[in-house]
Design a protein around this motif. Sequence first.
Motif, PDB file in Angstrom:
ATOM      1  N   GLN A 869      -7.452 -12.563  -1.081  1.00  0.00           N
ATOM      2  CA  GLN A 869      -7.867 -11.774  -2.227  1.00  0.00           C
ATOM      3  C   GLN A 869      -7.764 -10.290  -1.910  1.00  0.00           C
ATOM      4  O   GLN A 869      -7.715  -9.868  -0.755  1.00  0.00           O
ATOM      5  N   CYS A 870      -7.737  -9.480  -2.996  1.00  0.00           N
ATOM      6  CA  CYS A 870      -7.690  -8.028  -2.805  1.00  0.00           C
ATOM      7  C   CYS A 870      -8.945  -7.579  -2.066  1.00  0.00           C
ATOM      8  O   CYS A 870     -10.068  -7.999  -2.388  1.00  0.00           O
ATOM      9  N   GLY A 871      -8.758  -6.740  -1.127  1.00  0.00           N
ATOM     10  CA  GLY A 871      -9.870  -6.273  -0.306  1.00  0.00           C
ATOM     11  C   GLY A 871      -9.864  -6.878   1.082  1.00  0.00           C
ATOM     12  O   GLY A 871     -10.489  -6.348   2.010  1.00  0.00           O
ATOM     13  N   ASP A 872      -9.162  -8.017   1.226  1.00  0.00           N
ATOM     14  CA  ASP A 872      -9.040  -8.600   2.567  1.00  0.00           C
ATOM     15  C   ASP A 872      -8.103  -7.733   3.400  1.00  0.00           C
ATOM     16  O   ASP A 872      -7.411  -6.831   2.876  1.00  0.00           O
ATOM     17  N   ARG A 873      -8.103  -8.029   4.633  1.00  0.00           N
ATOM     18  CA  ARG A 873      -7.307  -7.235   5.573  1.00  0.00           C
ATOM     19  C   ARG A 873      -5.822  -7.302   5.214  1.00  0.00           C
ATOM     20  O   ARG A 873      -5.296  -8.372   4.924  1.00  0.00           O
ATOM     21  N   SER A 874      -5.203  -6.133   5.245  1.00  0.00           N
ATOM     22  CA  SER A 874      -3.757  -5.970   5.020  1.00  0.00           C
ATOM     23  C   SER A 874      -3.337  -6.250   3.567  1.00  0.00           C
ATOM     24  O   SER A 874      -2.178  -6.484   3.291  1.00  0.00           O
ATOM     25  N   THR A 875      -4.342  -6.270   2.625  1.00  0.00           N
ATOM     26  CA  THR A 875      -3.969  -6.517   1.223  1.00  0.00           C
ATOM     27  C   THR A 875      -3.878  -5.224   0.394  1.00  0.00           C
ATOM     28  O   THR A 875      -3.157  -5.166  -0.588  1.00  0.00           O
ATOM     29  N   ASN A 876      -4.622  -4.183   0.777  1.00  0.00           N
ATOM     30  CA  ASN A 876      -4.655  -2.936  -0.012  1.00  0.00           C
ATOM     31  C   ASN A 876      -3.791  -1.866   0.634  1.00  0.00           C
ATOM     32  O   ASN A 876      -3.706  -1.793   1.865  1.00  0.00           O
ATOM     33  N   ARG A 877      -3.223  -1.036  -0.164  1.00  0.00           N
ATOM     34  CA  ARG A 877      -2.508   0.125   0.332  1.00  0.00           C
ATOM     35  C   ARG A 877      -2.783   1.303  -0.629  1.00  0.00           C
ATOM     36  O   ARG A 877      -3.007   1.126  -1.813  1.00  0.00           O
ATOM     37  N   GLN A 878      -2.792   2.514  -0.116  1.00  0.00           N
ATOM     38  CA  GLN A 878      -3.007   3.727  -0.911  1.00  0.00           C
ATOM     39  C   GLN A 878      -1.652   4.238  -1.408  1.00  0.00           C
ATOM     40  O   GLN A 878      -0.747   4.465  -0.605  1.00  0.00           O
ATOM     41  N   VAL A 879      -1.545   4.424  -2.666  1.00  0.00           N
ATOM     42  CA  VAL A 879      -0.277   4.896  -3.257  1.00  0.00           C
ATOM     43  C   VAL A 879      -0.583   6.054  -4.230  1.00  0.00           C
ATOM     44  O   VAL A 879      -1.710   6.208  -4.723  1.00  0.00           O
ATOM     45  N   TYR A 880       0.422   6.857  -4.471  1.00  0.00           N
ATOM     46  CA  TYR A 880       0.319   7.931  -5.469  1.00  0.00           C
ATOM     47  C   TYR A 880       1.275   7.579  -6.613  1.00  0.00           C
ATOM     48  O   TYR A 880       2.494   7.671  -6.483  1.00  0.00           O
ATOM     49  N   LEU A 881       0.700   7.121  -7.709  1.00  0.00           N
ATOM     50  CA  LEU A 881       1.528   6.646  -8.817  1.00  0.00           C
ATOM     51  C   LEU A 881       2.020   7.825  -9.657  1.00  0.00           C
ATOM     52  O   LEU A 881       1.278   8.762  -9.973  1.00  0.00           O
ATOM     53  N   HIS A 882       3.272   7.755 -10.003  1.00  0.00           N
ATOM     54  CA  HIS A 882       3.869   8.726 -10.912  1.00  0.00           C
ATOM     55  C   HIS A 882       5.017   8.027 -11.614  1.00  0.00           C
ATOM     56  O   HIS A 882       5.411   6.910 -11.249  1.00  0.00           O
ATOM     57  N   ASP A 883       5.517   8.685 -12.678  1.00  0.00           N
ATOM     58  CA  ASP A 883       6.621   8.069 -13.417  1.00  0.00           C
ATOM     59  C   ASP A 883       7.819   7.839 -12.490  1.00  0.00           C
ATOM     60  O   ASP A 883       8.267   8.764 -11.792  1.00  0.00           O
ATOM     61  N   GLY A 884       8.307   6.578 -12.476  1.00  0.00           N
ATOM     62  CA  GLY A 884       9.467   6.249 -11.667  1.00  0.00           C
ATOM     63  C   GLY A 884       9.140   5.676 -10.283  1.00  0.00           C
ATOM     64  O   GLY A 884      10.051   5.277  -9.552  1.00  0.00           O
ATOM     65  N   TRP A 885       7.831   5.707  -9.906  1.00  0.00           N
ATOM     66  CA  TRP A 885       7.456   5.143  -8.615  1.00  0.00           C
ATOM     67  C   TRP A 885       7.789   3.665  -8.623  1.00  0.00           C
ATOM     68  O   TRP A 885       7.607   2.977  -9.621  1.00  0.00           O
ATOM     69  N   SER A 886       8.305   3.124  -7.485  1.00  0.00           N
ATOM     70  CA  SER A 886       8.696   1.709  -7.435  1.00  0.00           C
ATOM     71  C   SER A 886       8.378   1.133  -6.044  1.00  0.00           C
ATOM     72  O   SER A 886       8.233   1.884  -5.070  1.00  0.00           O
ATOM     73  N   VAL A 887       8.245  -0.182  -6.045  1.00  0.00           N
ATOM     74  CA  VAL A 887       7.997  -0.911  -4.795  1.00  0.00           C
ATOM     75  C   VAL A 887       8.787  -2.218  -4.850  1.00  0.00           C
ATOM     76  O   VAL A 887       8.945  -2.799  -5.925  1.00  0.00           O
ATOM     77  N   THR A 888       9.290  -2.683  -3.669  1.00  0.00           N
ATOM     78  CA  THR A 888      10.087  -3.927  -3.601  1.00  0.00           C
ATOM     79  C   THR A 888       9.343  -4.964  -2.781  1.00  0.00           C
ATOM     80  O   THR A 888       8.847  -4.669  -1.680  1.00  0.00           O
ATOM     81  N   MET A 889       9.262  -6.164  -3.335  1.00  0.00           N
ATOM     82  CA  MET A 889       8.586  -7.258  -2.631  1.00  0.00           C
ATOM     83  C   MET A 889       9.608  -7.932  -1.682  1.00  0.00           C
ATOM     84  O   MET A 889      10.755  -8.204  -2.079  1.00  0.00           O
ATOM     85  N   HIS A 890       9.133  -8.155  -0.409  1.00  0.00           N
ATOM     86  CA  HIS A 890       9.948  -8.880   0.588  1.00  0.00           C
ATOM     87  C   HIS A 890       9.220 -10.158   0.919  1.00  0.00           C
ATOM     88  O   HIS A 890       8.144 -10.141   1.534  1.00  0.00           O
ATOM     89  N   CYS A 891       9.756 -11.269   0.539  1.00  0.00           N
ATOM     90  CA  CYS A 891       9.102 -12.566   0.721  1.00  0.00           C
ATOM     91  C   CYS A 891       9.735 -13.296   1.914  1.00  0.00           C
ATOM     92  O   CYS A 891      10.950 -13.193   2.152  1.00  0.00           O
ATOM     93  N   PRO A 892       8.891 -14.067   2.732  1.00  0.00           N
ATOM     94  CA  PRO A 892       9.445 -14.827   3.859  1.00  0.00           C
ATOM     95  C   PRO A 892      10.385 -15.922   3.352  1.00  0.00           C
ATOM     96  O   PRO A 892      10.179 -16.514   2.293  1.00  0.00           O
ATOM     97  N   ARG A 893      11.391 -16.236   4.192  1.00  0.00           N
ATOM     98  CA  ARG A 893      12.383 -17.237   3.801  1.00  0.00           C
ATOM     99  C   ARG A 893      11.993 -18.566   4.385  1.00  0.00           C
ATOM    100  O   ARG A 893      11.503 -18.634   5.496  1.00  0.00           O
TER     101      ARG A 893
END
Length: 893
Positions: A869-893
């Motif tokens: 769940q959110c709040g557990d270790r390694s689940t939260n990150r600090q970001v600065y949101l603005h128009d055009g900000w993007s993030v890519t998900m990398h999933c294990p194979r």
Amino acid sequence: MAKARRAHVAVLIAMTAIGAGAIAQPADPFAPLAPPPGQGGGSGEPTPAGSSAIESTDVPDDRPSPPRFAVAPFENRSNVRAFDWMTAGAPFEIAEKTEGVLGLESSGGPLYVGSAPVLEDVAAVAGFAKLHEATWVITGWVERPNWELRLGIAVWKVDNGGARRMHEAVRQGALPTYHALLGGALTEAWTAVGMKLDETQQIKLARTLATDLYAVNLMGRGLGHLVAANGITTTEPAAITARTNQLKLAQHDLERATFIDPKCYEAQRLVGELYLAQLAAGGEPKLAGKAAGKFAYANDLAPDDVQSLRAAARAAIQGGRAEVALPLVEALVTARPWDLEARFQYGAALWQTGAAERAEHQLAQVTARQPDNLPARRVLALIHAARNETDKLVRELEAIAVRAPTDLDVKADLASAYGALGQWDKATQQLEAIAAARTPDLALLVRIGDNYRRNNKLDDALAWYGRAAKLSPDSSMPGFLAAQALYDAGKLDDAAHAYTLLQKFGADRATAEHALGVIAYRRGVTGQAAWNLRKATQDNPRELRTWRALVAAELMRKDAVTARADLDRALVYWPTDAHLRYLSGIAAALAGDQKLAHQELTAALVGAQAVSSARLALSALDAGGGVVLDYQPELIRPWGDAEAVQAMLDRFTSLQTAMGTLRLAYQTQFLTALGALGHGPYAPGKNANVRVCPVSVVAPAWQLAQRALRAYERQGVDLEATYEYLQRHADVGVAGALLPNARTNLSNAKKAFRTSLADVSELRAEWARGLAPELRVAGCNDKLLAAAIANPDAYRTVTPDAPREPPASLPPRPKARATFYVDNALCPDAVDVWVDGAQVGEVSPGRRSALVADAGQHTMCLLTPGSAQCGDRSTNRQVYLHDGWSVTMHCPR
């Protein structure tokens, strides 16, 4: 104006002016007039229709009349009664269409056709044409061969006392084609004599009058009965019975015709003419209104029809509705510029509606062609009198007097006009002619005496006044006029004797006593003057001029104490009178009160009634010298001549204007005081409940309103005295000495005075019932308000400043929003996106999605199924949101 325009563009015809004819004055004010000499009605060829159609929207000036025509009753040669309706119906239709389509001038009145038959021979037709002053005569006949209709129309030309048949057109066909047969024959007949008709005019000549020929049949039969009734002029019982029967038959047929076809405007108009005939035969007065309704409806159905327009205008004029008649007669004059009677009615309607200049222009054209038209000249006289054009008025009245030498009213008006110009000899000559022609009355004898007095012939004036006194011994008018004339001539002894005798008239005793006091004052017998004037004030305490004369007499006696007592009584009611203030200053100077004298003399110099003697007295007072009384009492004249009555009329008008100004001032202050108490249109808010007297606002308005009301009442007293003066002169007939416009003003004074009486009652009731209760509720009693007026600073209402309202806090500014992207194209599972602990969306597997959240620094959590769940270790990150900000998900194979 719409009707005027439609009639204005109607097809008119300009005919050549030929021959001569006499001007006739028909009994019907709207009956067609005979053409003037040399302007129409003689022999001549008709010109093509439509050659002089009016293109301007202005009313055209007078022009020559087109040739006149008359239509004789048709002859029924079929020997069957079924065709009797054509005897009057066919000539009526021929005349209606000839006048309306071809533009010729019709004769025979609104019915066109008479009841007397006319034989088709030269002598009969010539006599018929002479009777109607016509250039063209139309005769006709009907037959029934083989159950068909055959009709003939003959056009006759009248010239040099003889008649010549120009052409006869004959048509035959089935009875239902009656209108086509009549139109074709009429077209052929007029074309044969030189009339050029286009296709449109030929179609109009063949127009059907009604949708059902039976309605036309009934209309023709009813018209025949109507003209037969009009042809009965004797008053024998058998003739009266026959006329009544004919009118009943006409009513039966004509009303049925309008029932079958209500849109047949000819039948509607004939029903109106029938009602007028019944009214003339002793019918009910309501028939006039019914006839007016029929004429108005016919005019609505056919605005271009001349006879319907004439009938509607005639009904409006006879009903006294000038505003309704004006557009109708304007359209009629536009369509028929040569019709002088219509032009006269147009000018009269313009005058009654206030367009005097335009009315004069129209009536001048009437009198130019008809110098003997007295009604037009009388209206012109009224116009000149109203516009104070006395020279023109005299010329017009002289023209009327020449043409009506036995009209005594004209002589009386002419005498008044001569008097206005100062031509007293001519005025007296007219009045003496009236006195010789009839038994003289009081007003006439007095007018003659006035004229001699104006002409400085005192003995002759006194002789006529003496005749008037013998004629009316109960009237004080001749005696006062004689006494006034003696006083003006400086014969004070004779004037005093005359005024002494006049004390027998109780209603005018105070006036006679006043005059005796004034005469004694002029003689220097101040004691006698004061005694007479004091008696006058006791008999009539409301006369300001008597109080002035009394104070002056006491001052001449050097009795400052008595003069001061009289002044104190008079100044209560006339506090702003400049003459009383001047006399008060003289009295104060005689008493040794220099300060009061200076104050009163200064007050006498203020306002429109400033006394010039006050300036000399003030200069002498300032120089330390003695003041001298310089005042001549005014003689009260209860009776006067035309000039005096006119001056009183002017005073009555000025008093009304002044009272209107005072009323406005009173209403303003009244509403101001009422508004301060929370009521009325000046109240600051609705239904304000004032429990504490706003004395600083109410007191000035209360004082000014009371002053205005008192001044209004004082002006009302003067208005009442002026009205009584005018009324007593009107009662004895002196109004006849005035010009016509002044007589109208005198008759209107009674209504105006009643209105003023109602006004003062209304103002008093408004104060007692509208303001006084509200003042009591708020505690604004008279003593409090009077004290506030005397010392306004002590009663000033201090209104504390209201605390300032804190500025309204603005709503928080909305946070900026940012659109960012989460790329989940490489993962087989969906991703939940959380920002600051709140889920903002979900990105499907294999998709790149745009999400929206608040811009700025935030905590973001991206979770896949089965993860922590959110709040557990390694689940939260600090970001600065603005128009055009993007993030890519990398999933294990």
